[in-house]
Design a protein around this motif. Sequence first.
Motif, PDB file in Angstrom:
ATOM      1  N   TYR A  54      37.252  42.268  36.266  1.00  0.00           N
ATOM      2  CA  TYR A  54      37.456  41.226  37.261  1.00  0.00           C
ATOM      3  C   TYR A  54      37.715  39.905  36.551  1.00  0.00           C
ATOM      4  O   TYR A  54      37.519  39.775  35.340  1.00  0.00           O
ATOM      5  N   SER A  55      38.156  38.911  37.317  1.00  0.00           N
ATOM      6  CA  SER A  55      38.255  37.531  36.854  1.00  0.00           C
ATOM      7  C   SER A  55      37.702  36.634  37.941  1.00  0.00           C
ATOM      8  O   SER A  55      37.512  37.070  39.080  1.00  0.00           O
ATOM      9  N   LYS A  56      37.465  35.380  37.590  1.00  0.00           N
ATOM     10  CA  LYS A  56      36.889  34.442  38.546  1.00  0.00           C
ATOM     11  C   LYS A  56      37.893  33.346  38.893  1.00  0.00           C
ATOM     12  O   LYS A  56      38.747  32.981  38.082  1.00  0.00           O
ATOM     13  N   THR A  57      37.742  32.819  40.093  1.00  0.00           N
ATOM     14  CA  THR A  57      38.518  31.654  40.493  1.00  0.00           C
ATOM     15  C   THR A  57      37.816  30.395  39.995  1.00  0.00           C
ATOM     16  O   THR A  57      36.699  30.450  39.477  1.00  0.00           O
ATOM     17  N   GLN A  58      38.467  29.256  40.170  1.00  0.00           N
ATOM     18  CA  GLN A  58      37.859  27.992  39.761  1.00  0.00           C
ATOM     19  C   GLN A  58      36.582  27.707  40.534  1.00  0.00           C
ATOM     20  O   GLN A  58      35.684  27.033  40.033  1.00  0.00           O
ATOM     21  N   SER A  59      36.481  28.241  41.757  1.00  0.00           N
ATOM     22  CA  SER A  59      35.275  28.036  42.563  1.00  0.00           C
ATOM     23  C   SER A  59      34.197  29.073  42.302  1.00  0.00           C
ATOM     24  O   SER A  59      33.136  29.031  42.908  1.00  0.00           O
ATOM     25  N   GLY A  60      34.469  30.033  41.402  1.00  0.00           N
ATOM     26  CA  GLY A  60      33.462  31.029  41.036  1.00  0.00           C
ATOM     27  C   GLY A  60      33.548  32.337  41.782  1.00  0.00           C
ATOM     28  O   GLY A  60      32.723  33.227  41.550  1.00  0.00           O
ATOM     29  N   ASP A  61      34.517  32.506  42.683  1.00  0.00           N
ATOM     30  CA  ASP A  61      34.666  33.776  43.393  1.00  0.00           C
ATOM     31  C   ASP A  61      35.181  34.852  42.436  1.00  0.00           C
ATOM     32  O   ASP A  61      36.012  34.589  41.564  1.00  0.00           O
ATOM     33  N   ILE A  62      34.693  36.074  42.614  1.00  0.00           N
ATOM     34  CA  ILE A  62      35.073  37.194  41.757  1.00  0.00           C
ATOM     35  C   ILE A  62      36.256  37.933  42.380  1.00  0.00           C
ATOM     36  O   ILE A  62      36.213  38.331  43.542  1.00  0.00           O
ATOM     37  N   ILE A  63      37.316  38.109  41.604  1.00  0.00           N
ATOM     38  CA  ILE A  63      38.522  38.813  42.055  1.00  0.00           C
ATOM     39  C   ILE A  63      38.712  40.049  41.168  1.00  0.00           C
ATOM     40  O   ILE A  63      38.877  39.922  39.954  1.00  0.00           O
ATOM     41  N   PRO A  64      38.683  41.263  41.725  1.00  0.00           N
ATOM     42  CA  PRO A  64      38.835  42.468  40.897  1.00  0.00           C
ATOM     43  C   PRO A  64      40.231  42.587  40.302  1.00  0.00           C
ATOM     44  O   PRO A  64      41.198  42.026  40.826  1.00  0.00           O
ATOM     45  N   ASP A  65      40.311  43.331  39.204  1.00  0.00           N
ATOM     46  CA  ASP A  65      41.593  43.496  38.522  1.00  0.00           C
ATOM     47  C   ASP A  65      42.648  44.117  39.428  1.00  0.00           C
ATOM     48  O   ASP A  65      43.839  43.821  39.305  1.00  0.00           O
ATOM     49  N   GLU A  66      42.229  45.010  40.341  1.00  0.00           N
ATOM     50  CA  GLU A  66      43.191  45.639  41.236  1.00  0.00           C
ATOM     51  C   GLU A  66      43.893  44.607  42.115  1.00  0.00           C
ATOM     52  O   GLU A  66      45.081  44.725  42.402  1.00  0.00           O
ATOM     53  N   GLN A  67      43.139  43.582  42.546  1.00  0.00           N
ATOM     54  CA  GLN A  67      43.751  42.528  43.348  1.00  0.00           C
ATOM     55  C   GLN A  67      44.681  41.670  42.500  1.00  0.00           C
ATOM     56  O   GLN A  67      45.758  41.264  42.952  1.00  0.00           O
TER      57      GLN A  67
END
Length: 317
Positions: A54-67
């Motif tokens: 996963y990676s994170k947005t600037q606000s700290g939300d977690i976004i999975p690699d699939e997205q």
Amino acid sequence: MTVLEELRVWAREGFHITKLTEITGTNRSLYYYHNATDEPIEMVEKRGRPIPGYSKTQSGDIIPDEQIEEFLMEAIEGDGATYGVKNLTKLLEDEHDLQINHKKVARLCKRLGILLPQRLGNPKYPKRLVRNRIITAPNQLWQLDIKYGSIVGSRRFFFVACAIDVFDRSIVGYYRGPRCTAKDITGMLNEAIIRRQLQVIDDSNGHCIVIRTDNGPQFISNLFGEFCEKNNVFHERIPPRSPNYNAYIESFFSILERDLFRRYEFTYFEEAYYEIDEFMAFYNHRRYHGSLGRMSPVKFHEKYKDSGFPEEMALSL
């Protein structure tokens, strides 16, 4: 036993080879050369930080690699742009507010097969853009998309892929699991086609159903293209950043988010899958729709089969 053989023994025990070669005064490249030419030994446990997924947005939300892969495919296939890794990294930062390294973007691009040297030639299944359609009956147009949820207290994700009939609002098929590949989606669609008793049309100009998707990697894969060709499915893809073309499945996912994902915290996968199954049964069989005359999708579908509806029920999409 030679020094190199002793080093191999210590390496099997988990000692770091750099430290071992420094202590014994052995050239590290010499060790690796002989290690590659000798008989294979048991693999030493891989060191270093594991790939998080996963990676994170600037606000700290977690976004999975699939997205993130879907974002990349939208940029490549949707815009038709010839982007390099650094441009794609910048796009992810600007368009999706991601904190991401260009090395990770390169790794994801390699996994998707969209690095520039690999994109030569014409695609096997060319892209068909959406066009306006008049929908007068069930099974004329299905919209398909993928949503993800998370397990509370962990960094694990599950995925939900759904296909909705835009005429009667039924979820004709869905898949939920820890990953979502083209194989998972085609299997779900195949069951939905059988359940709806759709026939493969022999006429070369006809098709049994139109399926509309975005430009996610699952939907542009050869496997998905082969499935559509085999079942005479007309597959059309929406332009990037235009969810209004897939408004019905997007609306359903907003209902799923509001009435299920925000109401429950899932502590393990089986709990999430059970609640998803229960919600799908409720949505199809018992949830009233104002646009369907306060009927559930299943009741609306059955009423149409029994008596039909006048032409003013047609939808323009």
